[in-house]
Design a protein around this motif. Sequence first.
Motif, PDB file in Angstrom:
ATOM      1  N   UNK A   1     -31.565  15.280 -16.812  1.00 33.86           N
ATOM      2  CA  UNK A   1     -31.679  14.407 -15.648  1.00 33.86           C
ATOM      3  C   UNK A   1     -30.548  14.750 -14.669  1.00 33.86           C
TER       4      UNK A   1
ATOM      5  N   UNK B   1     -27.594  11.676 -10.282  1.00 33.80           N
ATOM      6  CA  UNK B   1     -27.935  10.403  -9.636  1.00 33.80           C
ATOM      7  C   UNK B   1     -29.419  10.105  -9.653  1.00 33.80           C
ATOM      8  N   UNK B   2     -30.089  10.602 -10.647  1.00 32.37           N
ATOM      9  CA  UNK B   2     -31.549  10.514 -10.685  1.00 32.37           C
ATOM     10  C   UNK B   2     -31.994   9.452 -11.684  1.00 32.37           C
ATOM     11  N   UNK B   3     -33.002   8.692 -11.315  1.00 39.45           N
ATOM     12  CA  UNK B   3     -33.637   7.780 -12.262  1.00 39.45           C
ATOM     13  C   UNK B   3     -34.426   8.557 -13.304  1.00 39.45           C
ATOM     14  N   UNK B   4     -34.690   7.907 -14.439  1.00 37.85           N
ATOM     15  CA  UNK B   4     -35.451   8.572 -15.498  1.00 37.85           C
ATOM     16  C   UNK B   4     -36.863   8.909 -15.022  1.00 37.85           C
ATOM     17  N   UNK B   5     -37.530   7.936 -14.410  1.00 35.20           N
ATOM     18  CA  UNK B   5     -38.898   8.177 -13.941  1.00 35.20           C
ATOM     19  C   UNK B   5     -38.935   9.307 -12.911  1.00 35.20           C
TER      20      UNK B   5
END
Lengths: 238, 238
Positions: free
Chosen positions: A57, A60-64
């Motif tokens: 990931x 600064x990224x969301x999981x989705x």
Amino acid sequence: MATLKLNKHMSIKNSHISVDCVIFGFDFENLKVLFIEQKIDDTLERELRLALPGDLVNLDENLDSAAYRVLTELTSIDKIYLKQFRAFGNPNRLKNEKDQFWIKKVRANPDARVITIGYFTLVKMDDVAPKASSFAGNTHWVNIDEIPELAFDHNQIVDQAMETLREDLEYKQIGYDLLPKKFTLSQLQRLYEVVLGAKLDKRNFRKKMKKTEFVVPLNEKQQGVLHKPAQLFKFNKS
Amino acid sequence: MATLKLNKHMSIKNSHISVDCVIFGFDFENLKVLFIEQKIDDTLERELRLALPGDLVNLDENLDSAAYRVLTELTSIDKIYLKQFRAFGNPNRLKNEKDQFWIKKVRANPDARVITIGYFTLVKMDDVAPKASSFAGNTHWVNIDEIPELAFDHNQIVDQAMETLREDLEYKQIGYDLLPKKFTLSQLQRLYEVVLGAKLDKRNFRKKMKKTEFVVPLNEKQQGVLHKPAQLFKFNKS
């Protein structure tokens, strides 16, 4: 510091969290899963291993968002149904010797414990032309009952995705995304059979499906087939 | 290095992965969730905040084992049904000012991005005497419709657990773990009402339940009640 040697691509990654995508496809006969060849930068001879499409990931990224990024980059499909189904965090999940070889080649922090979040999606195989991408070499569709030993704990991840798919088909009719918009009851029966892993009785199946509200008959028959054209049905989403 | 200052308890933790447990209880009238007061080592005056019971995962610990550890330490219950339902990994999930205050007090690596794995479980409230533990101060059962603003992203985690519980009750009759072994149809109806968040028609509910195979009437009635004793039922697990 080790990070000074890294290229830009790697330095934006979180070393501890990844996503892996189980992409199911159905060719009206078999249920398949899309795998990638593990990409490696040098030309050392080694056994080819298949893995699920996945990636660390971004910082600064969301999981989705990470899962969508992997899927979009690989398949050029966006706006697809993607379901997070489980996190995998066995402390030894990357410690197999073959996995370590690969990890030491490509990861900035090869000793980090990585937990991965499993996502699954269902695609119409015709819609997808998978291509090599930043995290993947060649891609392969493999029949669900012919999956070899995969990298990391990916066999376990596929098994768990199958279990979720079975439940979702049974309770929520979610597998219908694998069918074309108009389908025959034979195609639907085959879908149930490959997902549930069992032969079903044709007469009982038809009787049951004609009673349910989520399959609606159309005033249309198959076109361009050699045998007697079968009636077409559609899925009633409400 | 910062880690040299840490006590033993902290140094065995993985800074990047936690588990949080949504423990549902049912007192035959309301659905409740068990919360802890955030424990803090000093005596600074500050607003009391509730949080889900949870902890960082130990370095060599599986995710499921960590969730069981939290649950067992807090409730003294073991061998309980615990279901992993979702991973929460918003990069900003711990960045609220109040959360940062707490994190800086207690965590070895307060700047680490932590993803948490959500688990939920259903308990008979009579079986549980929650107690303060290594990760928790006082504990509180709170009605599902009276939950205040919680620490971190814990409101979101509770909402997601509720959604999973609703699905599981509807499709898998899993909520029955919240009832005593022998229950009345009124108790069962109330359970459905609090989980689904809707009033149900008594007559229709009884008719439907008497038709299903998963509720079986017993040759027994309630004891020690002032009103007319109601018939008892049991859950048919097959």
